[in-house]
Design an enzyme around this catalytic site. Structure first.
Site, PDB file in Angstrom:
ATOM      1  N   ASP A  90       0.817  -1.217   0.000  1.00  0.00           N
ATOM      2  CA  ASP A  90       0.000   0.000   0.000  1.00  0.00           C
ATOM      3  C   ASP A  90       0.846   1.261   0.000  1.00  0.00           C
ATOM      4  OD1 ASP A  90      -2.217  -1.605   0.151  1.00  0.00           O
ATOM      5  OD2 ASP A  90      -2.964  -0.779   2.036  1.00  0.00           O
ATOM      6  N   HIS A 140      -5.939   2.915  -4.270  1.00  0.00           N
ATOM      7  CA  HIS A 140      -5.979   3.150  -2.821  1.00  0.00           C
ATOM      8  C   HIS A 140      -6.457   4.571  -2.521  1.00  0.00           C
ATOM      9  CE1 HIS A 140      -5.056   1.880   1.196  1.00  0.00           C
ATOM     10  NE2 HIS A 140      -3.999   2.646   1.374  1.00  0.00           N
ATOM     11  N   HIS A 239       3.719  -2.087   3.319  1.00  0.00           N
ATOM     12  CA  HIS A 239       3.715  -0.734   2.763  1.00  0.00           C
ATOM     13  C   HIS A 239       5.055  -0.477   2.092  1.00  0.00           C
ATOM     14  CE1 HIS A 239       0.412  -0.472   5.675  1.00  0.00           C
ATOM     15  NE2 HIS A 239      -0.035   0.563   4.971  1.00  0.00           N
TER      16      HIS A 239
END
Length: 318
Positions: A90, A140, A239
């Site tokens: 992400d 996202h 991430h």
């Protein structure tokens, strides 16, 4: 199929060898077009050698019928075999994304990147590189709002989602996968229905690395491996914007190989998404955290995520 278009060079004055030079430029342009397909990915993986983690198989995610998966948020997930892992990242692209891509490339590993639209606008070359390396590109939101999409008006939240999709597609130069992950997992039934109705599958996760917390890369490695050993399979959240994850990833990939895990890559397709329902007594891991963080206004009604999901088909895999 994702196509990365070559950069057009400025016009040059004709010379005696102009036809040969034009032919050479045409060959270079053709060679720079990356056609990412399961066949080309498989061919590249065969050059990596048996010591690389590679990709064991590809799962198609139905591009026409969206759903929502990931046991931390939804009572269903992808139907994975024992010791199968799906890697997701992400909040990119970010300066650390290049290091993450380097680690994945060295192991011939494929992942899915859920990109913030604003970040994609700022670092389009990394978006194109991730796709050219064979990774799936998802969404996202545009701004990853601090108050989350859940606390925005439905109209404003949809606008942020749509703007993010447009920004990622523009940076990519093609249409990204119809995959979406809610910032902070803070969805709403209306927004899930909005995305599902457009063919988008919502991805939660089955376990996370907690790489937003203050810890060393070694501590993150030990934590995510311990969680994976407990769950034995699943969709893992990292991430690529976190330096500790970029530092930890090479050893994590080596450990997956060493411990007998197999990597599964998810791509858009026309087959039904293989999903499996959660066991009895399932509860959301994310909702109590969201409620604590956002307060009373951020709470969903009990069992909100159990509504509207199509029945999970039985897997054809053994």
């Amino acid at each position: 199929m994702t196509i990365i278009f070559p950069t057009t060079k400025k016009h040059e004055a004709p010379t005696d060898d102009a036809p040969a030079r034009r032919f050479a430029r045409a060959l270079l342009a053709f060679a720079s077009i990356a056609l990412i397909s399961p066949q080309s990915v498989a061919a590249e993986e065969r050059t990596c050698g048996p010591e690389a983690l590679g990709v064991s198989r590809v799962i198609e995610i139905d591009r026409a019928n969206g759903t929502a998966v990931g046991l931390q948020s939804y009572p269903r997930t992808l139907d994975l075999r024992d010791h199968e892992v799906v890697l997701t990242f992400d909040d990119g692209p970010a300066p650390t994304t290049a290091k993450v891509l380097d680690a994945l490339a060295k192991q011939c590993a494929r992942a899915t990147f859920f990109l913030i639209g604003r970040n994609a606008e700022g670092l389009p070359a990394l978006v194109k590189r991730a796709a050219a390396d064979g990774h799936s590109i998802g969404h996202h939101s545009y701004s990853h709002p601090d108050k989350t999409l859940r606390l925005m008006s439905e109209e404003a939240a949809k606008a942020d989602i749509d703007k993010g999709i447009a920004a990622v597609n523009k940076a990519l130069g093609a249409t990204a996968a119809p995959f979406f992950r809610f910032p902070g997992y803070a969805d709403t039934p209306a927004l899930v229905a909005y995305l599902n109705g457009r063919g988008y599958t919502i991805f939660g996760s089955d376990l996370w690395a907690s790489d937003w917390a203050h810890m060393t890369s070694k501590a993150e490695l030990e934590l995510v491996l311990s969680r994976l050993e407990k769950s034995r399979k699943g969709i893992v959240l990292f991430h690529d914007s976190q330096a500790i994850t970029a530092e930890m990833l090479p050893e994590f990939l080596r450990q997956l190989k060493k411990r007998g895990y197999a990597l599964v890559h998810i791509t858009p397709g026309d087959a039904a998404t293989p999903i499996v329902a959660a066991g009895p007594g399932w509860t959301s891991t994310t909702e109590p955290i969201i409620a604590k963080t956002l307060g009373r206004k951020g709470r969903l009604a009990p069992h909100a995520h159990e509504q509207g999901a199509r029945e999970a088909p039985k897997s054809a895999e053994p």
